[in-house]
Design a protein around this motif. Structure first.
Motif, mmCIF file in Angstrom:
data_model
loop_
_atom_site.group_PDB
_atom_site.id
_atom_site.type_symbol
_atom_site.label_atom_id
_atom_site.label_comp_id
_atom_site.label_asym_id
_atom_site.label_seq_id
_atom_site.Cartn_x
_atom_site.Cartn_y
_atom_site.Cartn_z
ATOM 1 N N GLU A 189 0.816 -1.220 0.000
ATOM 2 C CA GLU A 189 0.000 0.000 0.000
ATOM 3 C C GLU A 189 0.850 1.272 0.000
ATOM 4 N N LEU A 190 2.144 1.142 0.193
ATOM 5 C CA LEU A 190 3.008 2.326 0.215
ATOM 6 C C LEU A 190 2.995 3.024 -1.142
ATOM 7 N N ARG A 191 2.852 4.348 -1.103
ATOM 8 C CA ARG A 191 2.796 5.116 -2.342
ATOM 9 C C ARG A 191 3.568 6.428 -2.291
ATOM 10 N N ASP A 192 4.053 6.854 -1.102
ATOM 11 C CA ASP A 192 4.679 8.166 -1.015
ATOM 12 C C ASP A 192 5.581 8.239 0.203
ATOM 13 N N ILE A 193 6.614 9.082 0.125
ATOM 14 C CA ILE A 193 7.572 9.232 1.219
ATOM 15 C C ILE A 193 6.908 9.790 2.476
ATOM 16 N N SER A 194 5.789 10.491 2.331
ATOM 17 C CA SER A 194 5.100 11.059 3.494
ATOM 18 C C SER A 194 4.514 9.980 4.400
ATOM 19 N N GLN A 195 4.431 8.765 3.909
ATOM 20 C CA GLN A 195 3.850 7.674 4.695
ATOM 21 C C GLN A 195 4.858 7.002 5.622
ATOM 22 N N VAL A 196 6.134 7.383 5.544
ATOM 23 C CA VAL A 196 7.153 6.682 6.329
ATOM 24 C C VAL A 196 7.864 7.641 7.284
ATOM 25 N N VAL A 197 8.434 7.055 8.337
ATOM 26 C CA VAL A 197 9.284 7.777 9.277
ATOM 27 C C VAL A 197 10.666 7.151 9.217
ATOM 28 N N ILE A 198 11.703 7.992 9.066
ATOM 29 C CA ILE A 198 13.080 7.504 9.029
ATOM 30 C C ILE A 198 13.736 7.832 10.370
ATOM 31 N N ASN A 199 14.168 6.785 11.053
ATOM 32 C CA ASN A 199 14.695 6.900 12.422
ATOM 33 C C ASN A 199 16.201 6.634 12.421
ATOM 34 N N LEU A 200 16.979 7.605 12.884
ATOM 35 C CA LEU A 200 18.437 7.465 12.928
ATOM 36 C C LEU A 200 18.941 7.102 14.328
ATOM 37 N N GLY A 201 18.072 6.560 15.168
ATOM 38 C CA GLY A 201 18.469 6.208 16.524
ATOM 39 C C GLY A 201 19.642 5.246 16.573
ATOM 40 N N LYS A 202 19.635 4.236 15.730
ATOM 41 C CA LYS A 202 20.726 3.269 15.707
ATOM 42 C C LYS A 202 22.028 3.913 15.216
ATOM 43 N N LEU A 203 21.921 4.891 14.332
ATOM 44 C CA LEU A 203 23.105 5.606 13.872
ATOM 45 C C LEU A 203 23.714 6.404 15.020
ATOM 46 N N CYS A 204 22.861 6.967 15.883
ATOM 47 C CA CYS A 204 23.354 7.685 17.067
ATOM 48 C C CYS A 204 24.154 6.741 17.962
ATOM 49 N N GLU A 205 23.632 5.538 18.180
ATOM 50 C CA GLU A 205 24.321 4.541 19.008
ATOM 51 C C GLU A 205 25.646 4.151 18.375
ATOM 52 N N TYR A 206 25.637 3.950 17.060
ATOM 53 C CA TYR A 206 26.866 3.579 16.354
ATOM 54 C C TYR A 206 27.903 4.688 16.459
ATOM 55 N N ALA A 207 27.466 5.942 16.311
ATOM 56 C CA ALA A 207 28.386 7.078 16.399
ATOM 57 C C ALA A 207 29.013 7.168 17.783
ATOM 58 N N LEU A 208 28.252 6.837 18.809
ATOM 59 C CA LEU A 208 28.773 6.873 20.170
ATOM 60 C C LEU A 208 29.779 5.748 20.400
ATOM 61 N N GLU A 209 29.448 4.554 19.915
ATOM 62 C CA GLU A 209 30.325 3.393 20.090
ATOM 63 C C GLU A 209 31.664 3.586 19.378
ATOM 64 N N LYS A 210 31.650 4.244 18.221
ATOM 65 C CA LYS A 210 32.874 4.400 17.421
ATOM 66 C C LYS A 210 33.338 5.859 17.381
ATOM 67 N N SER A 211 33.078 6.589 18.437
ATOM 68 C CA SER A 211 33.401 8.014 18.466
ATOM 69 C C SER A 211 34.890 8.274 18.235
ATOM 70 N N GLU A 212 35.744 7.352 18.670
ATOM 71 C CA GLU A 212 37.180 7.550 18.488
ATOM 72 C C GLU A 212 37.610 7.373 17.035
ATOM 73 N N SER A 213 36.796 6.672 16.258
ATOM 74 C CA SER A 213 37.149 6.398 14.859
ATOM 75 C C SER A 213 36.449 7.325 13.878
ATOM 76 N N ILE A 214 35.345 7.956 14.308
ATOM 77 C CA ILE A 214 34.546 8.779 13.401
ATOM 78 C C ILE A 214 34.969 10.236 13.492
ATOM 79 N N GLU A 215 35.341 10.780 12.353
ATOM 80 C CA GLU A 215 35.726 12.192 12.279
ATOM 81 C C GLU A 215 34.506 13.097 12.150
ATOM 82 N N LYS A 216 33.558 12.671 11.312
ATOM 83 C CA LYS A 216 32.407 13.532 11.051
ATOM 84 C C LYS A 216 31.260 12.714 10.458
ATOM 85 N N ILE A 217 30.032 13.131 10.735
ATOM 86 C CA ILE A 217 28.847 12.577 10.083
ATOM 87 C C ILE A 217 28.138 13.727 9.371
ATOM 88 N N ILE A 218 27.873 13.525 8.079
ATOM 89 C CA ILE A 218 27.173 14.538 7.287
ATOM 90 C C ILE A 218 25.865 13.941 6.786
#
Length: 291
Positions: A241-270
């Motif tokens: 039934e999906l027909r448009d981007i307005s129907q979805v939510v994109i959650n970056l919560g796991k990316l936040c966790e990953y950035a914290l876990e690898k903070s010493e290796s990550i220079e920047k997130i864009i």
């Protein structure tokens, strides 16, 4: 030498054929087990190369004809360039790396002299994040064949009403260093611009896609994740039934966790975001841009 980095792009396709399979009546490529649509790395690279060509970049892999109007192979183009520039066989690889951005990033196979360039920037096959429908469409195209005359033809094609994809790419500085490939920040900026704008600008009767989100993680070492699949996409509708981007939510919560876990290796997130995307839990200190 620019630092290693990974990319994850979310994009969608509407009333289109994201990547037709020529061996299957040009139907959209689809995983028979899950119903997810698939798009090859070659298709994504074509979007990018077409955008580079439009912007005046030198691209080796493209449709080019000789003086007799015959389509040239890549090896034919290489031979022509070598002849024009009086290049010795051993000089050809460096010439290609210096003059063609797609060779510098994606690599190339040279048959004479035999030399393979492994590209430091690789793009994986893409899959839709949900089961997608495929429909067979037909129509009548009428046209004038002469004064007072009319003819008609029947067209037919396969399309998918809607599909939302994830595409992963990685730039590995160790691969570039090992082969002596000098990749610049400008090269990678040109890649990002062409990835985003190539999808937006390449439209046809079968292609209708839009980039929605691009996440770039830049490392200060070579400790890559390998898939960067830390983006959750949720929706209340059934898959078909999906027909448009307005129907979805994109959650970056796991990316936040990953950035914290690898903070010493990550220079920047864009993060590059389309204005119509419902995006939540953006990592702190991430640099945000509009697509």
């Amino acid at each position: 030498m620019v630092n290693s980095r990974e990319f994850l792009m979310v994009w969608d396709s509407t009333m289109a054929n994201p990547n037709g399979d020529m061996l299957n009546d040009n139907k959209p490529r689809q995983d028979e087990s899950t119903g997810q649509l698939e798009v090859s790395d070659v298709r994504i690279k074509r979007f990018i190369r077409d955008e580079w060509i439009s912007n005046g970049k030198n691209v080796l892999v493209q449709t080019k004809t000789d003086k007799n109007g015959k389509v040239m192979t890549c090896q034919g183009i290489v031979k022509e360039r070598a002849s024009e520039n009086n290049l010795k066989d051993e000089e050809i690889p460096n010439y290609l790396l210096e003059n063609y951005i797609d060779v510098r990033l994606f690599g190339a196979v040279i048959t004479k002299p035999k030399y393979d360039i492994t590209g430091p920037l690789q793009i994986a096959w893409s899959k839709s994040v949900h089961e997608a429908d495929v429909k067979f469409m037909q129509g009548n195209a009428a046209y004038a064949s002469g004064e007072g005359k009319e003819q008609a033809s029947i067209w037919s094609k396969f399309i998918s009403p809607y599909a939302l994809f994830k595409t992963y790419a990685v730039y590995n500085d160790k691969v570039a260093e090992k082969q002596g490939i000098n990749v610049s920040d400008d090269d990678l900026n040109d890649f990002k611009d062409a990835l985003i704008n190539g999808l937006k600008n390449y439209r046809s009767t079968s292609k209708n896609q839009m980039p929605r989100l691009l996440v770039e993680v830049i490392y200060n070492n070579n400790k890559l994740d390998g898939e960067l699949n830390y983006i959750d996409i949720t929706y209340e509708n059934q898959d078909l039934e999906l027909r448009d981007i307005s129907q979805v939510v994109i959650n970056l919560g796991k990316l936040c966790e990953y950035a914290l876990e690898k903070s010493e290796s990550i220079e920047k997130i864009i993060i590059y975001k389309h204005k119509n995307v419902n995006l939540i839990n953006v990592p702190e200190n991430a640099e945000e841009n509009l697509i």
